[in-house]
Scaffold this motif. Structure first.
Motif, short mmCIF file in Angstrom:
data_model
loop_
_atom_site.label_atom_id
_atom_site.label_comp_id
_atom_site.label_asym_id
_atom_site.label_seq_id
_atom_site.Cartn_x
_atom_site.Cartn_y
_atom_site.Cartn_z
N ASP A 90 16.03 -2.97 -15.24
CA ASP A 90 16.51 -3.30 -16.58
C ASP A 90 17.83 -2.57 -16.80
O ASP A 90 17.86 -1.38 -17.09
N LEU A 91 18.94 -3.30 -16.64
CA LEU A 91 20.26 -2.72 -16.79
C LEU A 91 20.62 -2.62 -18.26
O LEU A 91 20.64 -3.61 -18.97
N GLY A 92 20.91 -1.39 -18.71
CA GLY A 92 21.19 -1.18 -20.13
C GLY A 92 19.95 -1.29 -20.98
O GLY A 92 20.03 -1.62 -22.16
N GLY A 93 18.80 -1.02 -20.38
CA GLY A 93 17.52 -1.20 -21.08
C GLY A 93 17.21 -0.18 -22.14
O GLY A 93 16.20 -0.31 -22.85
N GLY A 94 18.03 0.84 -22.27
CA GLY A 94 17.92 1.79 -23.37
C GLY A 94 16.55 2.42 -23.53
O GLY A 94 16.02 3.03 -22.60
N GLU A 99 27.39 1.33 -10.66
CA GLU A 99 26.60 2.15 -9.74
C GLU A 99 25.26 1.51 -9.38
O GLU A 99 24.43 2.13 -8.73
N LEU A 100 25.05 0.28 -9.80
CA LEU A 100 23.73 -0.32 -9.76
C LEU A 100 23.12 -0.33 -8.36
O LEU A 100 21.98 0.09 -8.16
N ALA A 101 23.87 -0.83 -7.39
CA ALA A 101 23.32 -0.93 -6.03
C ALA A 101 22.95 0.44 -5.46
O ALA A 101 21.92 0.60 -4.81
N ALA A 102 23.80 1.42 -5.72
CA ALA A 102 23.53 2.76 -5.20
C ALA A 102 22.30 3.39 -5.87
O ALA A 102 21.56 4.16 -5.24
N LEU A 103 22.08 3.05 -7.14
CA LEU A 103 20.98 3.65 -7.89
C LEU A 103 19.63 2.99 -7.61
O LEU A 103 18.59 3.65 -7.66
N VAL A 161 9.15 -0.75 -13.42
CA VAL A 161 10.44 -1.00 -14.06
C VAL A 161 11.35 0.22 -13.95
O VAL A 161 10.97 1.33 -14.32
N THR A 162 12.55 -0.02 -13.43
CA THR A 162 13.59 1.01 -13.40
C THR A 162 14.64 0.66 -14.45
O THR A 162 15.24 -0.42 -14.40
N VAL A 163 14.84 1.54 -15.41
CA VAL A 163 15.82 1.33 -16.47
C VAL A 163 17.08 2.11 -16.11
O VAL A 163 17.04 3.33 -15.94
N VAL A 164 18.19 1.40 -15.98
CA VAL A 164 19.49 2.02 -15.71
C VAL A 164 20.30 1.96 -17.00
O VAL A 164 20.60 0.88 -17.50
N ASP A 165 20.66 3.12 -17.52
CA ASP A 165 21.36 3.17 -18.80
C ASP A 165 22.28 4.40 -18.81
O ASP A 165 21.90 5.45 -18.29
N PRO A 166 23.47 4.28 -19.42
CA PRO A 166 24.39 5.42 -19.42
C PRO A 166 24.03 6.50 -20.43
O PRO A 166 24.58 7.60 -20.37
N SER A 167 23.11 6.22 -21.36
CA SER A 167 22.82 7.16 -22.44
C SER A 167 21.63 8.06 -22.11
O SER A 167 20.50 7.58 -22.00
N GLY A 187 13.51 6.05 -15.54
CA GLY A 187 14.82 6.00 -16.18
C GLY A 187 15.87 6.65 -15.29
O GLY A 187 15.66 7.75 -14.76
N VAL A 188 17.01 5.96 -15.11
CA VAL A 188 18.09 6.46 -14.27
C VAL A 188 19.40 6.34 -15.05
O VAL A 188 19.71 5.27 -15.58
N GLN A 189 20.14 7.44 -15.14
CA GLN A 189 21.42 7.39 -15.86
C GLN A 189 22.48 6.77 -14.97
O GLN A 189 22.70 7.18 -13.83
#
Length: 248
Positions: free
Chosen positions: A38-42, A92-96, A57-63, A85-87
């Motif tokens: 979930d990109l930007g899944g907050g 950076e999506l593929a690397a994360l 579910v892996t949530v990738v979010d900058p916050s 949750g991954v910042q």
């Protein structure tokens, strides 16, 4: 209460379409759960319910604040073991998350704000396995043109109609909006095959809140109207958002 009811109408239709897409994602054992990004899944509005259905579910979010809220929400629902949750962000999506490992990827309200939408979609495609599902929710240009005109801001409506990013002026808080043809072209360039497009919030933003709050059965009736209109080409063209399901 009104806001919650209106939000539920907006989100339930996206959730229903996503659930159908996940059920037909091609995994041989549907009981095993899927690997979802979930990109930007907050804070986990989609991630936690998906985890409650048994998906990982892996949530990738900058916050970091949003990810902290996600962690608490997952704990409250007893799905901490299924939510990670991954910042980070789209660059950076593929690397994360790894390439070609996700059964599905959610990108809801993110493509409008990334630096390079085409590059972001390429990154999303790279983390999906062959046959994996992309759930993309984007703001649509036509709706803001109509909204600004109905509000009496005719110059801004004209600007949004012709601006390359669908913005009505320098004070527009949205970095960009899309039209159906444009976003489908971006998906095609990323190697993603579009198979379903829904209009979202076609009527939910227009029906008076007092009516939804006071009229018995109004929420259910509004949801049924949204379902009926969501794939109708005429009404889809003026929906504030487009929900697009595509596969790699």
């Amino acid at each position: 209460m009104v806001d919650r009811r209106r939000r539920s109408v907006r989100t339930v239709l996206v959730a229903e379409a996503l659930r159908v897409a996940l059920a037909g994602s091609g995994r041989t054992d549907p009981t095993a759960g899927l690997d979802i990004v979930d990109l930007g899944g907050g804070t986990g509005g989609f991630a936690v319910p998906l985890a409650a259905e048994g998906h990982r579910v892996t949530v990738v979010d900058p916050s970091p604040d949003a990810l902290a809220s996600l962690e608490r929400r997952a704990a409250d629902e007893g799905v901490s073991d299924l939510v990670r949750g991954v910042q980070g962000d789209a660059t950076e999506l593929a690397a994360l998350t790894g390439e070609g490992k996700a059964d599905a990827l959610l990108c809801h309200g993110v493509l409008e704000v990334v630096d390079d939408p085409a590059q972001a979609l390429q990154a999303m495609a790279s983390v999906l396995r062959p046959g994996g599902v992309l759930s993309l929710l984007v703001s649509q240009r036509n709706a803001v043109v109509l909204a600004r005109a109905l509000a009496g801001h005719l110059t801004e409506a004209h600007a949004a109609l012709y601006d390359p990013d669908g913005r009505w002026g320098p004070n527009d808080p949205m970095p960009r909006r899309f039209d159906e043809a444009g976003v489908c072209a971006l998906l095609d360039d990323a190697g993603l095959f579009v198979h379903t497009i829904h209009g979202v919030r076609t009527f939910a933003d227009l029906v008076p809140a007092a009516f939804v709050d006071s009229e018995p059965g109004a929420t259910e009736a509004l949801a049924e109207l949204e379902r009926a209109a969501s794939q109708h080409p005429v009404f889809r063209a003026i929906a504030p958002q487009l929900h697009i399901l595509a596969t790699r």
